[in-house]
Design a protein around this motif. Structure first.
Motif, short mmCIF file in Angstrom:
data_model
loop_
_atom_site.label_atom_id
_atom_site.label_comp_id
_atom_site.label_asym_id
_atom_site.label_seq_id
_atom_site.Cartn_x
_atom_site.Cartn_y
_atom_site.Cartn_z
N GLU A 67 0.81 -1.22 0.00
CA GLU A 67 0.00 0.00 0.00
C GLU A 67 0.85 1.27 0.00
OE1 GLU A 67 -2.29 -0.91 3.48
OE2 GLU A 67 -3.94 -1.77 2.31
N THR A 68 1.93 1.28 0.76
CA THR A 68 2.82 2.43 0.79
C THR A 68 3.92 2.19 -0.24
OG1 THR A 68 2.37 2.74 3.15
CG2 THR A 68 4.29 3.87 2.23
N LEU A 69 3.83 2.85 -1.37
CA LEU A 69 4.73 2.57 -2.50
C LEU A 69 5.56 3.80 -2.83
CD1 LEU A 69 2.11 0.75 -4.74
CD2 LEU A 69 3.72 -0.30 -3.14
N GLU A 70 6.81 3.55 -3.23
CA GLU A 70 7.69 4.64 -3.66
C GLU A 70 7.71 4.78 -5.18
OE1 GLU A 70 11.37 3.54 -1.88
OE2 GLU A 70 10.62 3.73 0.17
N ALA A 113 0.16 -23.68 -21.34
CA ALA A 113 1.17 -22.86 -22.02
C ALA A 113 0.56 -21.62 -22.67
CB ALA A 113 1.90 -23.69 -23.06
N LEU A 114 -0.76 -21.60 -22.87
CA LEU A 114 -1.41 -20.46 -23.49
C LEU A 114 -1.33 -19.23 -22.59
CD1 LEU A 114 -4.61 -22.25 -24.84
CD2 LEU A 114 -2.78 -21.26 -26.25
N LEU A 115 -0.94 -18.11 -23.17
CA LEU A 115 -0.84 -16.88 -22.38
C LEU A 115 -0.86 -15.69 -23.32
CD1 LEU A 115 -0.48 -16.05 -19.40
CD2 LEU A 115 1.96 -15.92 -19.84
N GLY A 116 -1.75 -14.74 -23.03
CA GLY A 116 -1.91 -13.58 -23.88
C GLY A 116 -0.91 -12.48 -23.54
N ILE A 117 -1.40 -11.27 -23.36
CA ILE A 117 -0.53 -10.13 -23.06
C ILE A 117 0.26 -10.40 -21.79
CG2 ILE A 117 -0.55 -7.72 -22.30
CD1 ILE A 117 -2.80 -7.20 -24.22
N GLN A 118 1.56 -10.18 -21.87
CA GLN A 118 2.44 -10.36 -20.72
C GLN A 118 2.41 -9.10 -19.87
OE1 GLN A 118 4.83 -13.60 -20.84
NE2 GLN A 118 2.72 -13.71 -21.48
N GLU A 119 2.14 -9.25 -18.59
CA GLU A 119 2.05 -8.11 -17.70
C GLU A 119 2.92 -8.36 -16.47
OE1 GLU A 119 -1.50 -5.22 -16.27
OE2 GLU A 119 -1.77 -7.33 -15.79
N THR A 120 3.82 -7.44 -16.20
CA THR A 120 4.66 -7.53 -15.02
C THR A 120 4.69 -6.17 -14.33
OG1 THR A 120 6.66 -7.02 -16.29
CG2 THR A 120 6.12 -9.36 -15.97
N PHE A 121 5.09 -6.19 -13.07
CA PHE A 121 5.18 -4.98 -12.28
C PHE A 121 6.54 -4.91 -11.60
CE2 PHE A 121 0.74 -6.15 -12.52
CZ PHE A 121 0.06 -4.95 -12.72
N SER A 122 7.11 -3.72 -11.58
CA SER A 122 8.32 -3.45 -10.80
C SER A 122 7.94 -2.46 -9.72
CB SER A 122 9.43 -2.87 -11.69
OG SER A 122 9.78 -3.78 -12.71
N VAL A 123 8.24 -2.81 -8.48
CA VAL A 123 7.79 -2.01 -7.34
C VAL A 123 8.97 -1.70 -6.43
CG1 VAL A 123 6.32 -2.00 -5.27
CG2 VAL A 123 5.49 -3.04 -7.39
N THR A 124 9.07 -0.46 -6.01
CA THR A 124 9.98 -0.06 -4.94
C THR A 124 9.13 0.43 -3.78
OG1 THR A 124 11.71 0.58 -6.50
CG2 THR A 124 11.88 1.46 -4.28
N ALA A 125 9.42 -0.08 -2.59
CA ALA A 125 8.57 0.21 -1.44
C ALA A 125 9.38 0.09 -0.16
CB ALA A 125 7.39 -0.77 -1.41
N PRO A 126 8.84 0.61 0.95
CA PRO A 126 9.49 0.35 2.25
C PRO A 126 9.64 -1.15 2.47
CG PRO A 126 7.81 2.04 2.46
CD PRO A 126 7.66 1.48 1.09
#
Length: 321
Positions: free
Chosen positions: A190-193, A259-272
């Motif tokens: 919840e507290t994200l940088e 193995a089926l997978l559509g749009i690839q979605e990833t997140f990079s997060v910096t946080a406390p």
């Protein structure tokens, strides 16, 4: 938040610590620490091969927990720019499974859990809580390769046959096998940088063809199954799977669907920093359940962490790649 670095279960180096970071990834087996120490005249000699542990107060908790234990000093480097410092690279003891090679004949009917226990026993690594992976594996001649790659083969075959996703993880109790996303406390971020969302069709698969064993040099391999999803939306991006461990049409269809997978979605997060989060844990971001694929903890007061996150279906697909 304070942290202890204890060398050889005897020398407490807390007052000498300048920086500590911890790195964990689904692509590796060993938890890694980078430690920077100030050198004093009375500090003990530190050499590769010595035992070492890192402990501290768990985020949101009390008391002291071991964050990396049992650990081994792997690299030492010193620098002197007016004041002398020493840098340590430390791994948990599963590093020996990553750095050691062997050749083995594994009989049919074993589970990945049973094989993991055998690998650990042969390398003198204590066993903790090893979850039963249930699925029985085929006979396999494992040619010269690292022990970790053998473990990954076994876990991949488990998933191929409909089992859950697991990863080996060293704890204070010993080597354990952890089901991905099974952590009891799934933290809400919840507290994200900083948050970066990446979406791409690179690596997407909308059609999968599963082939059987080749029976003739003059004929194509038999097709066991073809599954497709979202080809009209994204176009045809086909992957071919040919695996001797897939023996039935049902197994082929299941492997294709996974193995089926559509749009690839990833997140990079910096946080406390939440210092107990490990690769393979479930976390929540904006109401979405995600799995940690990589984490770097920069321990301190306050500490910070960098997370790489992905949806469970993407992790499963990548795990099988």
């Amino acid at each position: 938040m304070s942290y202890d670095v204890v060398l050889g279960n005897q020398f407490y180096l807390r007052d000498l610590v300048e920086e500590i970071s911890l790195e964990d990834s689904l692509e590796e087996i060993a938890y890694k620490a980078n430690i920077r120490l100030a050198v004093t005249s009375d500090m003990p000699s530190i050499t590769p091969g010595q035992s070492i542990r890192i402990s501290g107060t768990p985020y949101g908790g009390s008391g002291v927990t071991n964050l990396l234990h049992p650990g081994v000093v792997w690299d030492c480097s010193s620098s002197n720019s007016g004041r002398k410092h020493i840098g340590l690279t430390v791994y948990d003891r599963t590093i020996y499974l990553a750095k050691s090679e062997d050749e083995r004949l594994m009989p049919a009917g074993q589970t990945a859990s049973q094989r993991l226990k055998q690998y650990a026993k042969d390398w003198g690594i204590p066993i903790g809580d090893v979850t039963d992976t249930v699925e029985t594996l085929a006979r396999n001649i494992k040619r010269s390769q690292s022990i970790f790659s053998m473990i990954q083969e076994d876990l991949k075959e488990t998933v191929d046959k409909g089992g859950d996703l697991f990863r080996p993880r060293m704890t204070s109790k010993g080597l354990e096998l952890v089901k991905l996303g099974s952590n009891k406390k799934a933290w809400k971020l919840e507290t994200l940088e900083d948050v970066t969302q990446n979406r791409t069709l690179e690596g997407a698969i909308t059609q999968v063809k599963v082939l059987g064993a080749q029976t003739s040099e003059e004929k194509l391999s038999p097709v066991l199954a073809v599954e497709k999803k979202d080809t009209e939306k994204f176009g045809t991006l086909q992957k071919v799977i040919q695996d001797s461990k897939i023996e039935t049409t049902a197994q082929a269809k299941n492997a294709a669907k996974r193995a089926l997978l559509g749009i690839q979605e990833t997140f990079s997060v910096t946080a406390p920093d939440i210092n107990t989060i490990r690769a393979g844990d479930e976390v929540w971001l904006n109401g979405i359940s995600l799995w940690v694929t990589r984490v770097t903890h920069r321990l301190g007061t306050p500490g910070h962490m960098d997370l790489e996150l992905a949806a469970p279906n993407k992790v499963r697909r990548d795990y099988l790649a």
